[in-house]
Design a protein around this motif. Sequence first.
Motif, short mmCIF file in Angstrom:
data_model
loop_
_atom_site.label_atom_id
_atom_site.label_comp_id
_atom_site.label_asym_id
_atom_site.label_seq_id
_atom_site.Cartn_x
_atom_site.Cartn_y
_atom_site.Cartn_z
N GLY A 1 5.18 0.62 2.86
CA GLY A 1 5.91 -0.63 2.77
C GLY A 1 5.36 -1.69 3.71
N ALA A 2 6.13 -2.76 3.86
CA ALA A 2 5.69 -3.89 4.67
C ALA A 2 5.53 -3.50 6.13
N PHE A 3 4.54 -4.09 6.76
CA PHE A 3 4.33 -3.89 8.20
C PHE A 3 5.61 -4.28 8.93
N THR B 1 9.99 3.38 5.01
CA THR B 1 9.66 2.20 5.81
C THR B 1 10.18 2.37 7.24
N PHE C 1 0.92 1.23 5.56
CA PHE C 1 1.54 -0.08 5.73
C PHE C 1 0.77 -1.15 4.95
N GLU C 2 1.52 -2.14 4.47
CA GLU C 2 0.92 -3.27 3.79
C GLU C 2 1.22 -4.54 4.58
N GLY C 3 0.33 -5.49 4.51
CA GLY C 3 0.54 -6.74 5.21
C GLY C 3 -0.77 -7.44 5.45
N ASN C 4 -0.70 -8.59 6.09
CA ASN C 4 -1.87 -9.42 6.35
C ASN C 4 -2.31 -9.24 7.80
N ASP D 1 8.58 -5.63 11.30
CA ASP D 1 8.78 -6.80 12.14
C ASP D 1 9.03 -6.34 13.57
N SER E 1 14.18 -2.16 10.17
CA SER E 1 14.13 -3.39 10.97
C SER E 1 14.88 -3.23 12.28
N LEU F 1 -3.71 -2.63 5.14
CA LEU F 1 -3.65 -4.05 5.48
C LEU F 1 -4.83 -4.79 4.84
#
Length: 427
Positions: free
Chosen positions: A166-168, A143, A187-190, A170, A146, A215
């Motif tokens: 992992g998550a997009f 990832t 990356f994963e996310g909306n 921040d 942060s 995404l």
Amino acid sequence: LNINTNTNPINLDNVLPDEGGRERCSQYSERLADVVTDISCKALMSVCLFHNDIQENTTELFIRYALSDLFFSTDGPHWDDRGGWIVEEDVCKWNRVDCSVSSGQIESLILASNGLVGSIPLSIGLLTHLKNLVIEKNSLRGTIPSEINKLTDLVQLQIKHNSFSGAFPDLTDLRNLTSLVLSNNDFEGNLEKILLNLRDYAQNITFLSLEGTDLTGSIPSEVGELSRLKELKLGLYWTQSTIPSEIGQLSNLEQFSIGPTITTGKIPSEIGRLTKLTELKIVTTPLTGSIPSEIFQLTQLVRLIVEDVDKLNGPIPTEIGLLTNLLFLSFHTNIMITGMIPSEVGLLTRLTHMNMVWLSLDGTIPKELADLTNLSDLGSLLVTNFLLHGPVDSSLCGTFETIPFCEVPPECVCCEKSAITACSVSE
């Protein structure tokens, strides 16, 4: 111990500091413990062994530690270009590190295509004056920490073509971002949330590339509020939405690319408002309808690519002849595009590449194609258009090395001329 060579890997495994080095390590580890949760032994050792003049300079300690940690976390001893790292010399002289002339602070890390393998350490957040971080085209994974959100001066973040997952990340504190290139990672996310956040915190964003990610979600109409964008690439495999008409509000856009996606609906005619556009790419989507004639008013276009949009239908508009700056044209694999080849294609005399393979074109080949002298073999660009038929105008003889339907007399008579297969008007 070889620390400044491109032929021998750096090896700190069996190096022990002297008494002075041990004392420095103790002091440095105490100061680093305030800002780093998991101190790297190798990175700390490299600072203790070779840097005797930073006991009182906490900023330099943090910078040297962060660079050393990045080096060892990404298999630095085997980088393609590792010379000049982990040495006594000023870090501003290390390869691929650039500093501000006025402040002496590190502003750029340009480590693209350099064989980095591993993950980005948390200590990246110590490089607080960094403006450009370019680590694309490596083998980085894991990832994005942060801590990257602490790099509030960051202007350019380019990490495409790695294996991040992992998550997009921040990035809400990176309000100076102008270039964000995260494509071809996992990356994963909306997507909608990401674009809305960018609108709110990165109002100066000019280059945005999110293609080839995992995404999901839709393209919000608010994308039209990213008014400074010059380049937008949204090739997202799992995006379920239409292309909003508000895309036409991006008056500064020069490059727009979408696909592969499962985007639905039609190509919005509002794209025709993007008068600065030089490249338009729409590939591998289930978009329907015809190609809007407004697109052919974009006279600055140099590259037009509409490929594998298998539900796109209708003819190629005659307005295509307005695109006189085109160098690259591809309508490859759009099997529902029908009709004749417009004679106006012959006005695109700057073309160096054209592909109309796997369309459903019919009629004759217009003689005006003979004016496309920068194309090597027009015939090979039209194969699999099985409804094309003759006769072929004699002005095209020698222009085609292959004729798609030449084997079907009497429509076309083939002959040998100077070892080049040419054609003539059917007798």
